[in-house]
Design an enzyme around this catalytic site. Sequence first.
Site, PDB file in Angstrom:
ATOM      1  CE  LYS A  62      -2.284  -0.641   3.851  1.00 14.78           C
ATOM      2  NZ  LYS A  62      -1.769  -1.914   4.382  1.00 14.78           N
TER       3      LYS A  62
ATOM      4  NE  ARG B 124      -4.382   0.685  10.050  1.00 16.91           N
ATOM      5  CZ  ARG B 124      -3.166   0.209   9.921  1.00 16.91           C
ATOM      6  NH1 ARG B 124      -2.880  -0.960  10.420  1.00 16.91           N
ATOM      7  NH2 ARG B 124      -2.254   0.904   9.325  1.00 16.91           N
TER       8      ARG B 124
ATOM      9  NE  ARG C   6       7.186  -3.028   6.405  1.00 16.65           N
ATOM     10  CZ  ARG C   6       5.896  -2.768   6.561  1.00 16.65           C
ATOM     11  NH1 ARG C   6       5.131  -2.562   5.501  1.00 16.65           N
ATOM     12  NH2 ARG C   6       5.361  -2.759   7.756  1.00 16.65           N
TER      13      ARG C   6
ATOM     14  NE  ARG D 132       6.420  -0.247  10.417  1.00 18.20           N
ATOM     15  CZ  ARG D 132       5.209  -0.268   9.899  1.00 18.20           C
ATOM     16  NH1 ARG D 132       4.994   0.260   8.706  1.00 18.20           N
ATOM     17  NH2 ARG D 132       4.213  -0.830  10.533  1.00 18.20           N
TER      18      ARG D 132
ATOM     19  NE  ARG E 262       2.120  -4.231  11.939  1.00 22.84           N
ATOM     20  CZ  ARG E 262       3.276  -4.393  11.283  1.00 22.84           C
ATOM     21  NH1 ARG E 262       4.278  -5.045  11.838  1.00 22.84           N
ATOM     22  NH2 ARG E 262       3.411  -3.893  10.082  1.00 22.84           N
TER      23      ARG E 262
HETATM   24  P1  ADP Z   1       0.974  -1.651   9.094  1.00 19.59           P
HETATM   25  O1  ADP Z   1      -0.250  -1.527   8.284  1.00 19.59           O
HETATM   26  O2  ADP Z   1       2.120  -2.240   8.334  1.00 19.59           O
HETATM   27  O3  ADP Z   1       0.759  -2.268  10.437  1.00 19.59           O
HETATM   28  P2  ADP Z   1       1.115   1.270   9.446  1.00 19.59           P
HETATM   29  O4  ADP Z   1       2.364   2.036   9.236  1.00 19.59           O
HETATM   30  O5  ADP Z   1      -0.025   1.557   8.555  1.00 19.59           O
HETATM   31  O6  ADP Z   1       1.552  -0.237   9.407  1.00 19.59           O
HETATM   32  O7  ADP Z   1       0.632   1.417  10.966  1.00 19.59           O
HETATM   33  C1  ADP Z   1       1.513   1.193  12.038  1.00 19.59           C
HETATM   34  C2  ADP Z   1       0.730   1.160  13.350  1.00 19.59           C
HETATM   35  O8  ADP Z   1       0.109   2.432  13.559  1.00 19.59           O
HETATM   36  C3  ADP Z   1      -0.402   0.151  13.416  1.00 19.59           C
HETATM   37  O9  ADP Z   1       0.027  -1.142  13.789  1.00 19.59           O
HETATM   38  C4  ADP Z   1      -1.293   0.793  14.488  1.00 19.59           C
HETATM   39  O10 ADP Z   1      -0.763   0.591  15.778  1.00 19.59           O
HETATM   40  C5  ADP Z   1      -1.180   2.269  14.158  1.00 19.59           C
HETATM   41  N1  ADP Z   1      -2.231   2.699  13.205  1.00 19.59           N
HETATM   42  C6  ADP Z   1      -2.034   3.151  11.937  1.00 19.59           C
HETATM   43  N2  ADP Z   1      -3.210   3.463  11.360  1.00 19.59           N
HETATM   44  C7  ADP Z   1      -4.172   3.220  12.289  1.00 19.59           C
HETATM   45  C8  ADP Z   1      -5.590   3.317  12.294  1.00 19.59           C
HETATM   46  N3  ADP Z   1      -6.281   3.743  11.238  1.00 19.59           N
HETATM   47  N4  ADP Z   1      -6.251   2.972  13.445  1.00 19.59           N
HETATM   48  C9  ADP Z   1      -5.589   2.546  14.523  1.00 19.59           C
HETATM   49  N5  ADP Z   1      -4.258   2.402  14.575  1.00 19.59           N
HETATM   50  C10 ADP Z   1      -3.541   2.735  13.483  1.00 19.59           C
END
Ligand code: ADP
Length: 219
Positions: free
Chosen positions: A17, A93, A130, A162, A173
Amino acid sequence: MDKPYRIGMLGKQGAGKGTQCIRLSEVLGIPHISTGDMLRAALREGTDFGKAAGEFMERGELVPDSIIVGVVAERLAQSDALNDGFVLDGFPRTLAQAQMLEDTLAPVGLKVVINLDVSTEVVLDRLSSRRVCVGCGRTYSIHSRPNRNWSCDSCGEEVIQRSDDTKEAIARRLALYDELTAPLIDWYGQLGKLISVFGDGDFDLIHKEIRSAIDSVIG
Ligand code: ADP
């Protein structure tokens, strides 16, 4: 041209994404709004928002809606997003977030939601190799590194693994994705906004498919 673009993107962690959203943002001239990048930046800067979110992120849990929703609404109200639109990465999400988004963007809501479809087997492999730029969020892997050491080719910042790309946090996750985010695929399908694109293959071909999907709706 039916502007502003208002594009959502669903897909498991590691589906690609972020990389596809960065390209879309460049070619369409719209902001890439990534909640993960916003949260990581807030964490680095030590803001209250970042401090509140940090412990959830480290464990691979979702940050509570009470923390994230207001910040996203504020970002969407800025003039670039209002005038040109945006591509939204990592939000929504949960059903509550999706509902908030449709309400905030009423009467039309998001115009199109791309579901970047990749198997769990493939994303597990991608996530463990990654590496991510702390500056702009551009992703690399141990198989496809930046040109100079671990400095980002786009912005020069450091490229790191990360802290939530550990085995335990990845498992958590992905489980949360299945439980809370995957139901949004049907939800947006019922609203007639969803287009699925198979995301395991050549980056440029996938980008072209996403562009055609967007053009078929917004064009
Ligand atoms: P990934 O999708 O690879 O887990 P992201 O960089 O999109 O990584 O998100 C990292 C973290 O940030 C998530 O695991 C969560 O803890 C938090 N996060 C990001 N977007 C949201 C969201 N829309 N709602 C709740 N938590 C979020």
